[in-house]
Write an enzyme that holds these catalytic residues in place. Structure first.
Site, PDB file in Angstrom:
ATOM      1  N   ALA A  37      -3.081   1.515 -95.663  1.00 27.67           N
ATOM      2  CA  ALA A  37      -2.898   1.167 -97.070  1.00 27.67           C
ATOM      3  C   ALA A  37      -4.046   0.321 -97.590  1.00 27.67           C
ATOM      4  O   ALA A  37      -4.689  -0.415 -96.846  1.00 27.67           O
ATOM      5  CB  ALA A  37      -1.587   0.403 -97.252  1.00 27.67           C
ATOM      6  N   GLY A  77      -1.161   1.692 -91.510  1.00 28.40           N
ATOM      7  CA  GLY A  77      -0.272   2.783 -91.878  1.00 28.40           C
ATOM      8  C   GLY A  77      -0.732   4.125 -91.342  1.00 28.40           C
ATOM      9  O   GLY A  77       0.087   5.013 -91.096  1.00 28.40           O
ATOM     10  N   GLU A  80       0.663   4.295 -88.006  1.00 29.04           N
ATOM     11  CA  GLU A  80       2.105   4.469 -88.128  1.00 29.04           C
ATOM     12  C   GLU A  80       2.455   5.924 -88.455  1.00 29.04           C
ATOM     13  O   GLU A  80       3.439   6.463 -87.932  1.00 29.04           O
ATOM     14  CB  GLU A  80       2.669   3.495 -89.165  1.00 29.04           C
ATOM     15  N   GLU A 100      -3.611  -5.158 -89.717  1.00 35.26           N
ATOM     16  CA  GLU A 100      -3.053  -5.959 -90.800  1.00 35.26           C
ATOM     17  C   GLU A 100      -2.555  -7.315 -90.321  1.00 35.26           C
ATOM     18  O   GLU A 100      -2.467  -8.261 -91.097  1.00 35.26           O
ATOM     19  CB  GLU A 100      -1.955  -5.195 -91.559  1.00 35.26           C
TER      20      GLU A 100
END
Length: 164
Positions: A37, A77, A80, A100
């Site tokens: 992100a 992400g 993920e 992050e």
């Protein structure tokens, strides 16, 4: 971006509904799987549209095999998303991680649940708490990826998808 999330969701739903589709391969563009992100979006007013977690759950629930073709980086992400896939192939030069945490943020799309299930708690804790980038060869040893290739990752992912 919201556009990428929407396209991913739409593509998965179309593939799942199409009986001629036997497997799905998810890849990035320009030699990168996904850097995750854009953190600038975290400070914007409430976002509308899709969240990453439910889309990753959709990937995981898809009855057809879903293969991630990881080139370059799969961070935050992006990792993920790859964790939600049934299989993961990485280029030998790829790196994966959850950086992050170096900004004081926890992975927010179930990476803290999927990673320990895949590679075990001790190895997952190291990756989750340090934010370090794991090279593909180490990821293979940990069980984070199923295969590491030196050739075209997309073609290797398609071969695996056809095999499974």
């Amino acid at each position: 971006s919201l556009a990428v999330l929407q396209a991913l969701e739409d593509g998965l739903k179309r593939a799942d509904a199409d009986p001629s589709v036997k497997a799905v391969m998810i890849c990035g563009e320009n030699g990168k799987f996904s850097a995750g992100a854009d953190i600038r979006g975290f400070s914007s007013p409430k976002r509308h549209g899709n969240a990453l977690g439910p889309i990753i759950s959709l990937i995981e629930r898809t009855e057809k095999p879903v293969v991630a073709a990881i080139e370059g980086i799969a961070l935050g992400g992006g990792l993920e998303v790859a964790l939600g896939c049934h299989y993961r192939i990485a280029h030998v030069e790829a790196r994966m991680g959850l950086p992050e945490v170096t900004l004081g943020l926890l992975p927010g799309a179930q990476g803290t649940q999927r990673l320990p299930r895949l590679i075990g708690v001790p190895a997952a804790l190291d990756i989750i708490t340090t934010g370090r980038h794991v090279p593909a060869t180490e990821a293979l040893k940990l069980g984070l990826v199923d295969e590491v290739v030196e050739e075209n990752t997309v073609e290797a992912a398609i071969r695996l998808a056809n095999k499974v």
